[in-house]
Design a protein around this motif. Structure first.
Motif, short mmCIF file in Angstrom:
data_model
loop_
_atom_site.label_atom_id
_atom_site.label_comp_id
_atom_site.label_asym_id
_atom_site.label_seq_id
_atom_site.Cartn_x
_atom_site.Cartn_y
_atom_site.Cartn_z
N TYR A 282 4.78 12.07 31.15
CA TYR A 282 5.54 13.31 30.98
C TYR A 282 4.65 14.48 30.54
O TYR A 282 4.92 15.17 29.57
CB TYR A 282 6.73 13.08 30.05
N GLY A 283 3.57 14.66 31.31
CA GLY A 283 2.79 15.88 31.20
C GLY A 283 1.62 15.87 30.24
O GLY A 283 0.82 16.81 30.25
N ARG A 284 1.47 14.87 29.44
CA ARG A 284 0.45 14.90 28.39
C ARG A 284 -0.97 15.14 28.92
O ARG A 284 -1.77 15.82 28.29
CB ARG A 284 0.45 13.58 27.61
N THR A 285 -1.29 14.54 30.06
CA THR A 285 -2.65 14.65 30.59
C THR A 285 -2.79 15.75 31.65
O THR A 285 -3.83 15.87 32.28
CB THR A 285 -3.12 13.31 31.18
N GLY A 286 -1.75 16.53 31.83
CA GLY A 286 -1.78 17.60 32.83
C GLY A 286 -1.02 17.28 34.10
O GLY A 286 -0.74 18.16 34.90
N LYS A 287 -0.70 16.01 34.30
CA LYS A 287 0.14 15.56 35.41
C LYS A 287 1.41 14.94 34.83
O LYS A 287 1.45 14.57 33.65
CB LYS A 287 -0.59 14.52 36.27
N MET A 288 2.44 14.78 35.67
CA MET A 288 3.66 14.18 35.15
C MET A 288 3.37 12.80 34.56
O MET A 288 3.85 12.45 33.49
CB MET A 288 4.72 14.11 36.24
N PHE A 289 2.58 12.01 35.28
CA PHE A 289 2.11 10.73 34.75
C PHE A 289 0.59 10.69 34.87
O PHE A 289 0.02 11.22 35.83
CB PHE A 289 2.75 9.56 35.50
N ALA A 290 -0.05 10.04 33.91
CA ALA A 290 -1.52 10.04 33.87
C ALA A 290 -2.13 9.43 35.12
O ALA A 290 -3.18 9.88 35.59
CB ALA A 290 -2.00 9.28 32.63
N CYS A 291 -1.48 8.41 35.70
CA CYS A 291 -2.04 7.75 36.88
C CYS A 291 -2.17 8.70 38.06
O CYS A 291 -2.97 8.45 38.98
CB CYS A 291 -1.20 6.53 37.26
N MET A 292 -1.41 9.79 38.04
CA MET A 292 -1.49 10.76 39.13
C MET A 292 -2.83 11.51 39.14
O MET A 292 -3.19 12.11 40.16
CB MET A 292 -0.33 11.74 39.04
#
Length: 438
Positions: free
Chosen positions: A246-256
């Motif tokens: 939910y956005g923490r790494t800049g994408k909705m999910f980190a795997c993205m």
């Protein structure tokens, strides 16, 4: 309010038991815990009217800030309808819509099923139990081992704890768990004995960045390399996105960040922006299909509050905020500013060493003047975080790593205030320790 605060603290120390907390220190007469009573945006307020930036998003879960009007409105509207109905033998529209939206973040048919539960630990329990039952029901019964990474943290329920790699948290419980092999890197994974690989059902990892392991950021490309390795060997990949989702790494999910689609994706915390407890485990369709057939093939696991109606309404509202406020699009300049300010702080402070960052997840190491670590029993990370309170910042350390993980809605001015408070608190705590001869 001072009288009320004193009474609440007395009742707390008499009756309450706090998580991850040495209670002897907590209940010491000279320790005065904060009583938090309100919040708005990135700010929290205590019972004495003092305000603080929520520097770790209330244990990594608040995404859009406290008291967001759209989320509160959705929750109030749902309260007028119904809060909880059983998901065992019944359904409801909100769960249907939410499941479809979560699956929709991934390519069609990739992660096509959602199992709802209560929190991060239960999201992992779902994946673990499904994986073990899947292997049995597909004629792969001996393939029951799991591979996890050193110093990983996947929750505190027994199954999740069995995966855990932090000895302080999990060694007492290992005998009650199942077979888990821990590795430190892809090189070590690739050099495991063949019998371990042949007996492995799944690899579990916190993608892109480990939280409890001092905010350890994985090497770029490691996740996609891991996905390729598991696919080649018929091993499933379970991603623990409880903190990173939910956005923490800049994408909705980190795997993205590396275009990876796992076999299981476990999420919680930010699913509802931290407003209500709720978790979701996303699963590939071919795994789901192994549970079809006679009643004895069903997945006999669940929770009273599975697909909680109020939780689903809250999660839907949080996803709407992402879309309506273009949250992810607004993050790059904030991420860059956090990096700039961390570099400056580590360059100018006598007490800050290296930092690690993945999006708006950051850990900064606390050191002595000569760059050496403080003795662990001095609890300098805790001392520094307590000192930050006088400068209007709340966060918690991981030993002597200072966690910087604010709500995504934080403004650039508030980011500057946060780092200023962090540096001033560190200086206060470390100088005081030096004067005491620590």
């Amino acid at each position: 309010m001072k009288t009320s605060t004193k009474r609440w603290i007395e009742l707390d120390k008499k009756h309450c038991w706090h998580p991850f907390t040495p209670q002897t220190q907590w209940c010491s007469p000279d320790f005065e815990p904060l009583m938090l009573v309100g919040g708005k945006g990135v700010w929290l307020e205590d019972s004495e009217g003092r305000r603080y930036i929520d520097g770790n998003s209330s244990i990594w879960c608040n995404i859009h800030g406290h008291g967001h009007p759209a989320i509160i409105a959705a929750m109030k509207a749902q309260l007028d309808r119904v809060c909880q109905t059983s998901y065992l033998g019944y359904a409801h529209p909100l769960a249907s819509e939410l499941a479809a939206r979560l699956c929709g973040f991934f390519p069609d048919g990739a992660l096509n099923r959602v199992f709802f539960s209560d929190d991060g630990s239960t999201a992992l329990e779902v994946a673990i139990k499904m994986e073990r039952q899947f292997r049995i029901q597909t004629g792969q019964g001996p393939r029951q081992g799991f591979i996890a990474f050193d110093n990983c943290y996947h929750g505190d329920t027994m199954g999740a704890a069995a995966l855990g790699g932090v000895s302080l948290y999990f060694d007492r419980y290992r005998a009650a768990g199942f077979r888990v092999t821990h590795v430190s890197s892809m090189d070590e994974l690739q050099n495991l004995p063949q019998e371990v690989i042949d007996g492995a059902a799944a690899v579990v990892i916190e993608p892109i960045v480990q939280g409890v392991n001092h905010i350890n950021v994985w090497p770029q490309g490691m996740l996609s390399q891991l996905r390729q390795w598991t696919e080649q060997r018929g091993i499933h990949l379970i991603l623990d996105e409880v903190m990173t989702g939910y956005g923490r790494t800049g994408k909705m999910f980190a795997c993205m960040n590396e275009n990876v689609v796992p076999d299981f994706l476990c999420s919680a915390k930010g699913l509802t922006s931290g407003y209500t407890p709720m978790a979701a485990t996303l699963i590939r369709e071919e795994i789901y299909e192994a549970f079809l057939g006679d009643a004895d093939r069903a997945f006999y696991y669940g929770h009273t509050f599975t697909a909680h109606q109020l939780g689903c309404a809250t999660a839907m509202a949080s996803l709407d905020v992402f879309q309506n406020e273009r949250v992810l699009e607004a993050m790059p300049p904030k991420i860059a500013l956090m990096r700039q300010l961390a570099e400056q702080a580590c360059r100018t402070s006598d007490y800050l060493g290296a930092f690690r960052q993945a999006g708006m997840v950051m850990g900064i190491d606390l050191t002595r003047r000569d760059g050496s670590p403080w003795p662990v029993d001095w609890n300098m990370g805790t001392r520094a975080c307590i000192a930050m309170r006088a400068h209007q910042l709340l966060t918690r350390p991981i030993v002597d790593t200072l966690v910087v993980m604010p709500p995504l809605c934080i403004s650039e001015d508030e980011i500057r205030m946060m780092f200023d408070a962090l540096v001033r608190g560190v200086e206060d705590a470390c100088r005081a320790a030096e004067q005491l001869g620590c």
